[in-house]
Design an enzyme around this catalytic site. Structure first.
Site, PDB file in Angstrom:
ATOM      1  N   ASN A  26      -8.816  17.547 -45.265  1.00 53.39           N
ATOM      2  CA  ASN A  26      -9.580  17.743 -44.033  1.00 53.39           C
ATOM      3  C   ASN A  26      -8.331  18.171 -42.967  1.00 53.39           C
ATOM      4  O   ASN A  26      -7.371  17.269 -42.918  1.00 53.39           O
ATOM      5  CB  ASN A  26     -10.397  16.544 -43.533  1.00 53.39           C
ATOM      6  CG  ASN A  26     -11.572  16.512 -44.714  1.00 53.39           C
ATOM      7  OD1 ASN A  26     -12.014  17.218 -45.226  1.00 53.39           O
ATOM      8  ND2 ASN A  26     -11.650  14.909 -45.066  1.00 53.39           N
TER       9      ASN A  26
ATOM     10  N   THR B 131     -16.110  38.545 -31.096  1.00 52.50           N
ATOM     11  CA  THR B 131     -17.190  37.850 -30.057  1.00 52.50           C
ATOM     12  C   THR B 131     -18.133  37.291 -30.832  1.00 52.50           C
ATOM     13  O   THR B 131     -18.815  37.646 -31.855  1.00 52.50           O
ATOM     14  CB  THR B 131     -17.577  38.809 -29.238  1.00 52.50           C
ATOM     15  OG1 THR B 131     -18.307  40.160 -29.939  1.00 52.50           O
ATOM     16  CG2 THR B 131     -16.259  39.716 -28.479  1.00 52.50           C
TER      17      THR B 131
ATOM     18  N   ASN C 240       0.886  -1.415  -0.187  1.00 53.11           N
ATOM     19  CA  ASN C 240      -0.166   0.125   0.183  1.00 53.11           C
ATOM     20  C   ASN C 240       0.762   1.269  -0.122  1.00 53.11           C
ATOM     21  O   ASN C 240       0.704   2.234  -0.659  1.00 53.11           O
ATOM     22  CB  ASN C 240      -1.003  -0.001   1.125  1.00 53.11           C
ATOM     23  CG  ASN C 240      -2.001  -1.180   1.084  1.00 53.11           C
ATOM     24  OD1 ASN C 240      -2.047  -1.963   0.087  1.00 53.11           O
ATOM     25  ND2 ASN C 240      -2.568  -1.450   2.341  1.00 53.11           N
TER      26      ASN C 240
ATOM     27  N   TYR D  57      -6.406   2.148   2.552  1.00 52.44           N
ATOM     28  CA  TYR D  57      -6.421   1.784   1.264  1.00 52.44           C
ATOM     29  C   TYR D  57      -7.607   0.833   0.793  1.00 52.44           C
ATOM     30  O   TYR D  57      -8.039   0.141   1.693  1.00 52.44           O
ATOM     31  CB  TYR D  57      -4.977   0.738   1.007  1.00 52.44           C
ATOM     32  CG  TYR D  57      -5.068   0.143  -0.313  1.00 52.44           C
ATOM     33  CD1 TYR D  57      -4.423   0.933  -1.521  1.00 52.44           C
ATOM     34  CD2 TYR D  57      -5.489  -0.859  -0.740  1.00 52.44           C
ATOM     35  CE1 TYR D  57      -4.485   0.592  -2.619  1.00 52.44           C
ATOM     36  CE2 TYR D  57      -5.200  -1.713  -2.002  1.00 52.44           C
ATOM     37  CZ  TYR D  57      -4.828  -0.869  -3.041  1.00 52.44           C
ATOM     38  OH  TYR D  57      -4.855  -1.318  -4.240  1.00 52.44           O
TER      39      TYR D  57
ATOM     40  N   LYS E 148     -11.066  17.040 -51.426  1.00 51.20           N
ATOM     41  CA  LYS E 148     -11.110  17.306 -50.091  1.00 51.20           C
ATOM     42  C   LYS E 148      -9.699  17.028 -49.326  1.00 51.20           C
ATOM     43  O   LYS E 148      -8.936  16.245 -49.791  1.00 51.20           O
ATOM     44  CB  LYS E 148     -11.764  16.188 -49.029  1.00 51.20           C
ATOM     45  CG  LYS E 148     -13.470  16.281 -48.997  1.00 51.20           C
ATOM     46  CD  LYS E 148     -13.986  17.828 -48.803  1.00 51.20           C
ATOM     47  CE  LYS E 148     -14.090  17.710 -47.224  1.00 51.20           C
ATOM     48  NZ  LYS E 148     -15.261  17.076 -46.602  1.00 51.20           N
TER      49      LYS E 148
ATOM     50  N   GLU F  58      -9.098  18.108 -35.531  1.00 49.17           N
ATOM     51  CA  GLU F  58     -10.471  17.629 -35.086  1.00 49.17           C
ATOM     52  C   GLU F  58     -10.175  16.781 -34.068  1.00 49.17           C
ATOM     53  O   GLU F  58     -10.854  16.477 -33.053  1.00 49.17           O
ATOM     54  CB  GLU F  58     -11.378  17.221 -36.128  1.00 49.17           C
ATOM     55  CG  GLU F  58     -11.598  18.271 -37.189  1.00 49.17           C
ATOM     56  CD  GLU F  58     -12.206  17.475 -38.607  1.00 49.17           C
ATOM     57  OE1 GLU F  58     -12.903  16.642 -38.431  1.00 49.17           O
ATOM     58  OE2 GLU F  58     -11.792  18.210 -39.600  1.00 49.17           O
TER      59      GLU F  58
ATOM     60  N   SER G 238     -10.475  12.400 -48.499  1.00 47.09           N
ATOM     61  CA  SER G 238     -11.534  11.852 -48.555  1.00 47.09           C
ATOM     62  C   SER G 238     -11.643  10.584 -49.509  1.00 47.09           C
ATOM     63  O   SER G 238     -11.126  10.809 -50.240  1.00 47.09           O
ATOM     64  CB  SER G 238     -12.829  12.465 -48.682  1.00 47.09           C
ATOM     65  OG  SER G 238     -13.786  11.911 -49.077  1.00 47.09           O
TER      66      SER G 238
ATOM     67  N   GLN H 251      -6.865   0.553  -7.304  1.00 42.07           N
ATOM     68  CA  GLN H 251      -5.845   0.018  -8.276  1.00 42.07           C
ATOM     69  C   GLN H 251      -6.394   0.631  -9.662  1.00 42.07           C
ATOM     70  O   GLN H 251      -5.498   0.863 -10.605  1.00 42.07           O
ATOM     71  CB  GLN H 251      -5.924  -1.369  -8.324  1.00 42.07           C
ATOM     72  CG  GLN H 251      -4.923  -2.047  -9.288  1.00 42.07           C
ATOM     73  CD  GLN H 251      -4.814  -3.681  -9.119  1.00 42.07           C
ATOM     74  OE1 GLN H 251      -4.322  -3.887  -8.227  1.00 42.07           O
ATOM     75  NE2 GLN H 251      -5.719  -4.230  -9.816  1.00 42.07           N
TER      76      GLN H 251
ATOM     77  N   LYS I 212      -4.350   3.923 -11.994  1.00 43.75           N
ATOM     78  CA  LYS I 212      -3.095   4.066 -12.981  1.00 43.75           C
ATOM     79  C   LYS I 212      -3.851   4.343 -14.381  1.00 43.75           C
ATOM     80  O   LYS I 212      -3.226   5.107 -15.087  1.00 43.75           O
ATOM     81  CB  LYS I 212      -2.240   2.878 -12.848  1.00 43.75           C
ATOM     82  CG  LYS I 212      -1.363   2.995 -11.448  1.00 43.75           C
ATOM     83  CD  LYS I 212      -0.783   1.876 -11.116  1.00 43.75           C
ATOM     84  CE  LYS I 212      -1.469   0.763 -10.254  1.00 43.75           C
ATOM     85  NZ  LYS I 212      -1.860   1.411  -9.055  1.00 43.75           N
TER      86      LYS I 212
HETATM   87  N1  ARG Z   1      -1.565  -3.088  -7.165  1.00 46.07           N
HETATM   88  C1  ARG Z   1      -2.272  -2.250  -5.970  1.00 46.07           C
HETATM   89  C2  ARG Z   1      -2.538  -1.003  -6.553  1.00 46.07           C
HETATM   90  O1  ARG Z   1      -2.230  -0.913  -7.775  1.00 46.07           O
HETATM   91  C3  ARG Z   1      -1.315  -2.226  -4.930  1.00 46.07           C
HETATM   92  C4  ARG Z   1      -1.099  -3.400  -3.817  1.00 46.07           C
HETATM   93  C5  ARG Z   1      -2.123  -3.096  -2.870  1.00 46.07           C
HETATM   94  N2  ARG Z   1      -2.980  -4.214  -2.708  1.00 46.07           N
HETATM   95  C6  ARG Z   1      -3.513  -4.645  -1.815  1.00 46.07           C
HETATM   96  N3  ARG Z   1      -4.392  -5.895  -1.842  1.00 46.07           N
HETATM   97  N4  ARG Z   1      -3.340  -4.426  -0.681  1.00 46.07           N
HETATM   98  O2  ARG Z   1      -3.140  -0.218  -5.999  1.00 46.07           O
END
Ligand code: ARG
Length: 458
Positions: free
Chosen positions: A284, A154, A109, A316, A282, A289, A276, A321, A324
Site C-alpha cells: 500500500n 480532465t 508581550n 495583548y 498487498k 495517503e 496488510s 498564547q 505557538k
Molecule cells: N506566554 C505568553 C505567550 O506566549 C507571553 C506572556 C505574556 N503574558 C501575559 N500574561 N502578559 O503569549
C-alpha cells in the site's frame, strides 16, 4: 513566588499553573528568546539605562545560558510559567542582582512578539530550503522525461497527450510559488517589535533601531499596540503551509492512483510502502495517503489560529498564547512532509512503457484529428461532430483512430487523406503543442530553463 507576585496574597493554584503554563512550546523558542534578551541588554547598557557593568554581567550570564541550552543541559520549569520568566529566573540565580535589571523597558508581550517574529523567519528559511531540494529533484527527473508520453486528463478521463516532464513541471511551478510565498512571509515578519512594551511603548530612551540591527532585522514595527497584538506573520506562514500541503496532497493523490493496478504508471519502492496484516499480496502507498491526510491537519491549524484571533480587542490577550502550538504543528508537519515526499519520489520507478501505451489509448488524439480536418477547410464545429462520430464507430468496432483504414475515414468525411495518420500520431500531438507553456519537448525544455533561473533567485 512568581516574578509578578508582589500584589498577590496567594500563589497560583496548581490547576492554574498547569493550565496557564506554556513552557512546553516555549522551550522551542529558548534560543530566540535569549538572543533577543542579549540584544536588549546590550542596548540598555549602551544607552546608559542600566549600568554598563550590569549589562556586561547580563550578557555573560545569557551567553552561558545559551550555550547550556544548545548543549541540552537545561530543564525548564512549569512554575516559572513561560520561557521568558524561566530564562530571567535562571539568569538571576546565576549572576545575582544584575539579572533583575534585564526586564527594564520591556514586557513579556513585546518579548514574545519578538521571539515569534524570529521563529517565523527561521522557519520560512527552513521551509524554503526544503522546497528548493524538492524542486531540484523534480527538475532533474523532468529533464530525463522530455519525450516520455503520457495521457493528460480532465475529469480523470483521457483528454490530450502530454509528457511526464510536462506533468512534473506543473508541480515545479506550484512549489516555486510556494517558496516565493514563504519568502514573502519572511519579508513581512522582518519587523522588530521590542520597544512596544506591554502595549504603550515605554518612557525609557530605548534605541529600537539598534536592537533591530543587533538581531539582523531590517525594520522596526511602527505602532506599539500592533507590535504586541499582531500574529499575521504566523497566519501568513500557516496559509503558505496550507497551500503547499494542498499541492503535496494533489501530487500524493496522483501517486496513489498511478501506483494502482489500474494505472501502473509508477512502482513505489518497498521502503516507502507498507503491507496488510491480513492480505499477503498487498503493498500500500500509505505514505502518500498519510500526507494527503495530514493536509487536513494543517488547514485545521490555519482555521484554529484565525479563530483565536477573530474579534480580539487590542492589544495583548492571553488567547494569543495558543498561537505557538498551531504554528509549530503546521511548520513541523510541512517540513517533515517535504522531506519524506522528496525521499519517496526519489525512490519511485516510472513505468514509461505503460504511460506510453495508455497515452495511445482512449482517443487522446481526437482533438488533433478534428484540427486536421480544420486545416482541410472543415469548420471546427463540424469537425468536432465528425470525429465524435468516428470515436463512437471506433468504440463499436474495438479500434483506435490510428487503426481505421483510409476508406473508413472517408466514409465519415471526404476531406480525410492518407496524411491523417501522421497528424494524429502521439509524437505529432505532443510535438505540435509547442507554444510557451505547452508539452512539446522544446517548450518544456524552455520551461525547465526558466524554472532553474527562478530557483536560483529564491
Ligand atoms: N506566554 C505568553 C505567550 O506566549 C507571553 C506572556 C505574556 N503574558 C501575559 N500574561 N502578559 O503569549
Amino acid at each position: 513566588m512568581a516574578l509578578w507576585g508582589g500584589r498577590f496574597s496567594k500563589d497560583p493554584d496548581q490547576l492554574v499553573l498547569e493550565y496557564d503554563a506554556c513552557i512546553g512550546m516555549g522551550e522551542r523558542m529558548a534560543q530566540q528568546d535569549i538572543l533577543g534578551s542579549l540584544a536588549h541588554a546590550r542596548m540598555l547598557g549602551e544607552q546608559g539605562i542600566i549600568p554598563k557593568e550590569d549589562a556586561e554581567a547580563i550578557v555573560r550570564g545569557l551567553e552561558g545560558i545559551l550555550s547550556d541550552v544548545r548543549a541540552g543541559k537545561i530543564t525548564w520549569s512549569v512554575d516559572a510559567e513561560d520561557i521568558h520568566m524561566n530564562v530571567e529566573t535562571l539568569l538571576t540565580e546565576r549572576i545575582g542582582e544584575a539579572g533583575k535589571r534585564l526586564h527594564t523597558g520591556r514586557s513579556r508581550n513585546d518579548q514574545v512578539a519578538l521571539d515569534n517574529h524570529m521563529i517565523a523567519m527561521d522557519q520560512c528559511k527552513q521551509t524554503v530550503s526544503l522546497l528548493k531540494g524538492l524542486i531540484s529533484l523534480l527538475l532533474e527527473t523532468a529533464r530525463e522525461h522530455l519525450n516520455t508520453a503520457m495521457p493528460g486528463y480532465t475529469h480523470l478521463q483521457h483528454a490530450q497527450p502530454v509528457t511526464l516532464a510536462h506533468h512534473l513541471m506543473a508541480y515545479v511551478e506550484m512549489f516555486l510559488r510556494d517558496a516565493r510565498r514563504f519568502n514573502f512571509t519572511c519579508e513581512m515578519a522582518d519587523e522588530m517589535p521590542l520597544g512596544s512594551g506591554a502595549l504603550a511603548a515605554t518612557t525609557y530612551p530605548l534605541n529600537r533601531e539598534r536592537v533591530a540591527e543587533l538581531l539582523g532585522f531590517s525594520a522596526i514595527t511602527e505602532n506599539s499596540l500592533d507590535g504586541v497584538s499582531s500574529r499575521d506573520y504566523f497566519l501568513d506562514y500557516i496559509y503558505a503551509a496550507s497551500c503547499c500541503m494542498m499541492h503535496l496532497s494533489r501530487f500524493c493523490e496522483e501517486l496513489v492512483l498511478w501506483n494502482s493496478s489500474e494505472f501502473r504508471f509508477v512502482e513505489m519502492d518497498d521502503a516507502f510502502a507498507t503491507g496488510s496484516s491480513i492480505m499477503p499480496q498487498k503493498k500500500n502507498p500509505d505514505i502518500a495517503e498519510l500526507m494527503r491526510g495530514k493536509t487536513g491537519r494543517v488547514y485545521g491549524d490555519l482555521v484554529a489560529l484565525l479563530t483565536v484571533m477573530k474579534g480580539l480587542p487590542l492589544a495583548y490577550n492571553k488567547d494569543m498564547q495558543e498561537d505557538k502550538e498551531r504554528f509549530w504543528d503546521a511548520a513541523d508537519t510541512l517540513n517533515r512532509s517535504l522531506e519524506v515526499f522528496s525521499a519517496m519520489f526519489a525512490s519511485m520507478t516510472f513505468r514509461t512503457d505503460v504511460m506510453r501505451r495508455s497515452a495511445l489509448d482512449g482517443f487522446a488524439n481526437a482533438t488533433d484529428c478534428a484540427d486536421y480536418l480544420v486545416r482541410r477547410g472543415v469548420a471546427f464545429r463540424d469537425a468536432h461532430r465528425i470525429v465524435g462520430e468516428l470515436v463512437a464507430y471506433c468504440l463499436d468496432a474495438g479500434k483506435t483512430l490510428e487503426e481505421l483504414t483510409p476508406e473508413e475515414y472517408r466514409r465519415f468525411d471526404p476531406a480525410f487523406g492518407e496524411d491523417v495518420y501522421g497528424a494524429i500520431s502521439l509524437e505529432t500531438c505532443v510535438g505540435a503543442r509547442s507554444i510557451p507553456g505547452g508539452p512539446a519537448p522544446q517548450a518544456v525544455a524552455a520551461a525547465i530553463a526558466s524554472a532553474e533561473k527562478k530557483l536560483a533567485a529564491l
